[in-house]
Design a protein around this motif. Structure first.
Motif, mmCIF file in Angstrom:
data_model
loop_
_atom_site.group_PDB
_atom_site.id
_atom_site.type_symbol
_atom_site.label_atom_id
_atom_site.label_comp_id
_atom_site.label_asym_id
_atom_site.label_seq_id
_atom_site.Cartn_x
_atom_site.Cartn_y
_atom_site.Cartn_z
ATOM 1 N N ALA A 1 6.950 3.060 -4.866
ATOM 2 C CA ALA A 1 6.177 1.837 -5.102
ATOM 3 C C ALA A 1 5.355 1.959 -6.379
ATOM 4 C CB ALA A 1 5.279 1.554 -3.905
ATOM 5 N N ARG A 2 4.718 3.096 -6.570
ATOM 6 C CA ARG A 2 3.880 3.284 -7.761
ATOM 7 C C ARG A 2 4.709 3.386 -9.039
ATOM 8 N NH1 ARG A 2 -1.133 2.847 -6.315
ATOM 9 N NH2 ARG A 2 -1.761 3.540 -4.251
ATOM 10 N N VAL B 1 4.672 -3.447 -2.560
ATOM 11 C CA VAL B 1 4.006 -3.861 -3.785
ATOM 12 C C VAL B 1 3.923 -5.375 -3.694
ATOM 13 C CG1 VAL B 1 4.141 -3.992 -6.302
ATOM 14 C CG2 VAL B 1 4.881 -1.905 -5.116
ATOM 15 N N VAL C 1 -0.700 -2.340 -4.125
ATOM 16 C CA VAL C 1 0.183 -1.389 -3.444
ATOM 17 C C VAL C 1 -0.472 -1.080 -2.100
ATOM 18 C CG1 VAL C 1 1.245 0.893 -3.519
ATOM 19 C CG2 VAL C 1 0.942 -0.392 -5.630
#
Length: 59
Positions: free
Chosen positions: A33-34, A18, A5
């Motif tokens: 993204a996480r 990502v 990331v």
């Protein structure tokens, strides 16, 4: 699979990527993204049932 990331800057502004080996997916925020990585890792770790090809009827 290597998952990374990272922040990125484009002409449209800043975003997050990502990176999945050589493939990159862009997101508007680090949180998005996480979350994507969390779901992806859960799916990769989930049990998978492989088809039983010995029972397949040849046509």
């Amino acid at each position: 699979m290597k998952i990374l990331v990272r922040p990125t800057t484009t002409p449209k502004g800043s975003s997050w990527q990502v990176c999945l080996d050589q493939h990159a997916v862009s997101f508007r925020s680090e949180a998005e993204a996480r979350r994507f990585v969390t779901v992806l890792e859960e799916r990769l770790k989930a049990p998978h049932v492989l088809p039983d090809w010995s029972r397949r009827i040849a046509s």
